[in-house]
Write a protein that holds these residues in place. Structure first.
Motif, PDB file in Angstrom:
ATOM      1  N   ILE A   8       0.852  -1.077  -0.049  1.00 22.74           N
ATOM      2  CA  ILE A   8      -0.065  -0.079   0.130  1.00 22.74           C
ATOM      3  C   ILE A   8       0.909   1.065  -0.015  1.00 22.74           C
ATOM      4  CG2 ILE A   8      -1.720   1.345   1.451  1.00 22.74           C
ATOM      5  CD1 ILE A   8      -2.508  -1.380   2.553  1.00 22.74           C
ATOM      6  N   VAL A  29      -2.402   4.729 -12.577  1.00 24.32           N
ATOM      7  CA  VAL A  29      -1.867   4.954 -11.258  1.00 24.32           C
ATOM      8  C   VAL A  29      -2.242   4.216 -10.317  1.00 24.32           C
ATOM      9  CG1 VAL A  29      -0.919   7.377 -11.840  1.00 24.32           C
ATOM     10  CG2 VAL A  29      -3.253   7.051 -10.949  1.00 24.32           C
ATOM     11  N   ALA A  30      -3.563   3.619 -10.494  1.00 19.61           N
ATOM     12  CA  ALA A  30      -4.007   2.685  -9.340  1.00 19.61           C
ATOM     13  C   ALA A  30      -5.175   1.713 -10.186  1.00 19.61           C
ATOM     14  CB  ALA A  30      -5.000   3.520  -8.316  1.00 19.61           C
ATOM     15  N   ASP A  31      -5.091   0.551  -9.360  1.00 18.75           N
ATOM     16  CA  ASP A  31      -5.901  -0.414  -9.841  1.00 18.75           C
ATOM     17  C   ASP A  31      -7.001  -0.753  -8.756  1.00 18.75           C
ATOM     18  OD1 ASP A  31      -3.382  -1.435 -11.320  1.00 18.75           O
ATOM     19  OD2 ASP A  31      -5.204  -2.365 -12.538  1.00 18.75           O
ATOM     20  N   LEU A  32      -8.065  -0.903  -8.978  1.00 21.02           N
ATOM     21  CA  LEU A  32      -9.124  -1.263  -7.717  1.00 21.02           C
ATOM     22  C   LEU A  32     -10.723  -1.779  -8.289  1.00 21.02           C
ATOM     23  CD1 LEU A  32     -10.425   1.928  -5.951  1.00 21.02           C
ATOM     24  CD2 LEU A  32      -9.208   2.211  -8.085  1.00 21.02           C
ATOM     25  N   ASN A  33     -10.955  -3.022  -7.771  1.00 18.98           N
ATOM     26  CA  ASN A  33     -12.437  -3.350  -8.134  1.00 18.98           C
ATOM     27  C   ASN A  33     -12.554  -3.509  -9.611  1.00 18.98           C
ATOM     28  OD1 ASN A  33     -13.087  -3.113  -5.335  1.00 18.98           O
ATOM     29  ND2 ASN A  33     -13.094  -0.855  -5.493  1.00 18.98           N
ATOM     30  N   GLN A  35     -11.377  -1.588 -11.864  1.00 18.09           N
ATOM     31  CA  GLN A  35     -11.309   0.031 -12.372  1.00 18.09           C
ATOM     32  C   GLN A  35      -9.844   0.289 -12.187  1.00 18.09           C
ATOM     33  OE1 GLN A  35     -14.716   1.138 -12.925  1.00 18.09           O
ATOM     34  NE2 GLN A  35     -15.135  -1.034 -12.434  1.00 18.09           N
ATOM     35  N   VAL A  37      -7.564   3.693 -12.122  1.00 16.96           N
ATOM     36  CA  VAL A  37      -7.290   5.483 -11.759  1.00 16.96           C
ATOM     37  C   VAL A  37      -6.158   5.720 -13.010  1.00 16.96           C
ATOM     38  CG1 VAL A  37      -6.919   7.516 -10.484  1.00 16.96           C
ATOM     39  CG2 VAL A  37      -8.164   5.346  -9.703  1.00 16.96           C
ATOM     40  N   PHE A 104     -11.421   7.834 -14.009  1.00 20.31           N
ATOM     41  CA  PHE A 104     -11.854   6.376 -13.391  1.00 20.31           C
ATOM     42  C   PHE A 104     -12.698   5.586 -14.439  1.00 20.31           C
ATOM     43  CE2 PHE A 104     -12.748   8.923  -9.286  1.00 20.31           C
ATOM     44  CZ  PHE A 104     -11.531   8.359  -8.765  1.00 20.31           C
ATOM     45  N   GLU A 105     -12.069   4.562 -14.589  1.00 14.33           N
ATOM     46  CA  GLU A 105     -12.863   3.745 -15.377  1.00 14.33           C
ATOM     47  C   GLU A 105     -12.567   2.294 -15.421  1.00 14.33           C
ATOM     48  OE1 GLU A 105     -11.934   5.847 -19.161  1.00 14.33           O
ATOM     49  OE2 GLU A 105      -9.997   4.854 -19.197  1.00 14.33           O
ATOM     50  N   PRO A 106     -13.409   1.381 -16.143  1.00 21.45           N
ATOM     51  CA  PRO A 106     -13.007  -0.120 -15.984  1.00 21.45           C
ATOM     52  C   PRO A 106     -11.648  -0.219 -16.561  1.00 21.45           C
ATOM     53  CG  PRO A 106     -15.108   0.207 -16.627  1.00 21.45           C
ATOM     54  CD  PRO A 106     -14.770   1.303 -16.767  1.00 21.45           C
TER      55      PRO A 106
ATOM     56  N   LEU B  32     -21.228   4.866 -11.520  1.00 22.13           N
ATOM     57  CA  LEU B  32     -20.601   4.417 -12.774  1.00 22.13           C
ATOM     58  C   LEU B  32     -19.916   3.211 -12.653  1.00 22.13           C
ATOM     59  CD1 LEU B  32     -17.247   6.503 -13.606  1.00 22.13           C
ATOM     60  CD2 LEU B  32     -18.329   6.271 -11.241  1.00 22.13           C
ATOM     61  N   ASN B  33     -20.210   2.422 -13.399  1.00 26.31           N
ATOM     62  CA  ASN B  33     -19.618   0.935 -13.638  1.00 26.31           C
ATOM     63  C   ASN B  33     -19.859   0.140 -12.233  1.00 26.31           C
ATOM     64  OD1 ASN B  33     -18.650   1.331 -16.383  1.00 26.31           O
ATOM     65  ND2 ASN B  33     -17.336   2.966 -15.123  1.00 26.31           N
ATOM     66  N   GLN B  35     -19.806   1.430  -9.420  1.00 22.20           N
ATOM     67  CA  GLN B  35     -19.174   1.964  -8.524  1.00 22.20           C
ATOM     68  C   GLN B  35     -19.557   3.292  -8.234  1.00 22.20           C
ATOM     69  OE1 GLN B  35     -15.922   0.500  -7.977  1.00 22.20           O
ATOM     70  NE2 GLN B  35     -17.014  -1.165  -9.239  1.00 22.20           N
ATOM     71  N   ASP B  56     -12.076  -3.038  -2.683  1.00 26.24           N
ATOM     72  CA  ASP B  56     -10.847  -1.839  -2.569  1.00 26.24           C
ATOM     73  C   ASP B  56     -11.665  -0.666  -2.350  1.00 26.24           C
ATOM     74  OD1 ASP B  56      -9.444  -4.059  -3.360  1.00 26.24           O
ATOM     75  OD2 ASP B  56      -9.774  -3.856  -5.416  1.00 26.24           O
ATOM     76  N   TRP B  70      -2.812   1.008   8.653  1.00 30.85           N
ATOM     77  CA  TRP B  70      -3.187  -0.510   8.401  1.00 30.85           C
ATOM     78  C   TRP B  70      -2.185  -1.381   9.124  1.00 30.85           C
ATOM     79  CZ3 TRP B  70      -1.445   2.804   5.053  1.00 30.85           C
ATOM     80  CH2 TRP B  70       0.100   2.626   4.391  1.00 30.85           C
ATOM     81  N   PHE B  82      -3.722  10.417  -2.868  1.00 33.65           N
ATOM     82  CA  PHE B  82      -4.469   9.265  -2.577  1.00 33.65           C
ATOM     83  C   PHE B  82      -3.972   7.896  -2.398  1.00 33.65           C
ATOM     84  CE2 PHE B  82      -4.514   6.557  -6.409  1.00 33.65           C
ATOM     85  CZ  PHE B  82      -3.916   7.255  -7.366  1.00 33.65           C
ATOM     86  N   VAL B  84      -5.044   3.628  -1.932  1.00 40.95           N
ATOM     87  CA  VAL B  84      -6.068   2.532  -2.196  1.00 40.95           C
ATOM     88  C   VAL B  84      -5.794   1.604  -1.040  1.00 40.95           C
ATOM     89  CG1 VAL B  84      -7.083   0.510  -3.714  1.00 40.95           C
ATOM     90  CG2 VAL B  84      -6.057   2.658  -4.771  1.00 40.95           C
ATOM     91  N   PHE B 104     -13.967   6.524  -4.073  1.00 42.46           N
ATOM     92  CA  PHE B 104     -14.357   5.938  -5.236  1.00 42.46           C
ATOM     93  C   PHE B 104     -14.321   4.577  -4.811  1.00 42.46           C
ATOM     94  CE2 PHE B 104     -12.784   4.317  -9.656  1.00 42.46           C
ATOM     95  CZ  PHE B 104     -14.122   4.432  -9.872  1.00 42.46           C
ATOM     96  N   PRO B 106     -17.002   0.438  -4.766  1.00 44.34           N
ATOM     97  CA  PRO B 106     -18.205  -0.125  -5.156  1.00 44.34           C
ATOM     98  C   PRO B 106     -19.320   0.199  -4.335  1.00 44.34           C
ATOM     99  CG  PRO B 106     -16.488  -1.761  -4.952  1.00 44.34           C
ATOM    100  CD  PRO B 106     -16.017  -0.401  -4.446  1.00 44.34           C
TER     101      PRO B 106
END
Lengths: 128, 128
Positions: A8, A29-33, A35, A37, A104-106, B32-33, B35, B56, B70, B82, B84, B104, B106
């Motif tokens: 993290i 710059v980031a992966d989550l769910n 999706q 960034v 922010f998108e898939p 969106l999606n 999320q 996430d 954490w 930011f 995650v 951001f 789900p």
């Protein structure tokens, strides 16, 4: 609970932007769910009309001014403003000057949708 | 293609924050999606240790300073930064002063995970 070490770390958006200068080349710059960034610089009227059949797409303006156009309307986004283009909506974006954006998108989203153009990238770089 | 009228409008984050003052009460500003984008004000050491088994969670600091803790570490987030927190990671956040955050995550995410506390909200307001 997740086992073992969890990687993290925070992302500073300004620092991340300082690591690239190309325009229309989104950086992950980031992966989550499922999706991602992405950060992107945009300059010039180069984005073709396109749509994403399965993905809603969020444009968040960090710096500069971005016009977003769709069939029934348009919006001028300033820093601190965002807009979601729903899937299946034909749209294009026109930067006014040099614009910094957060998307922010898939993870599956192609930035020019099903349209190929001079700015289409098949593989995106990762900054984190 | 989507049929008929598409309701697309920009969100100005500062204006959205001006519409509420409560802390620890995330407001939904976009879907969106599967999320959601949420805005939240945080102040005081009130968030219990918790985790999200399936989600996430992204914390984006817009104003103020936020400590995120954490098991293996911690980070101090300033505006424009930011982080995650991966699903299954026990975490808590400690605002330093009054903090404005963008989340951001789900649509299914409960802000205190499976832990109930004085700040737990079962239904979130919508600003857009």
């Amino acid at each position: 609970m997740r086992r073992g070490h969890v990687n993290i770390r925070k992302i500073n958006i300004e620092s991340a932007f300082s690591r690239f200068t190309e325009t229309f080349s989104p950086k992950i710059v980031a992966d989550l769910n499922g999706q991602q960034v992405k950060l992107v610089r945009a300059e010039g009227d180069k984005v073709p009309w396109h749509s994403h059949e399965k993905e809603d797409e969020m444009f968040f303006v960090l710096d500069g001014i971005l016009d977003i156009l769709w069939r029934e309307g348009q919006a001028e986004l300033h820093p601190g403003e965002f807009l979601v283009i729903p899937k299946g909506t034909l749209h294009r974006v026109v930067p006014k000057g040099h614009v910094k954006l957060l998307l922010f998108e898939p993870a599956t989203t192609q930035h020019t949708g099903t349209v190929r153009s001079e700015i289409t990238k098949d593989k995106l770089d990762r900054l984190a």
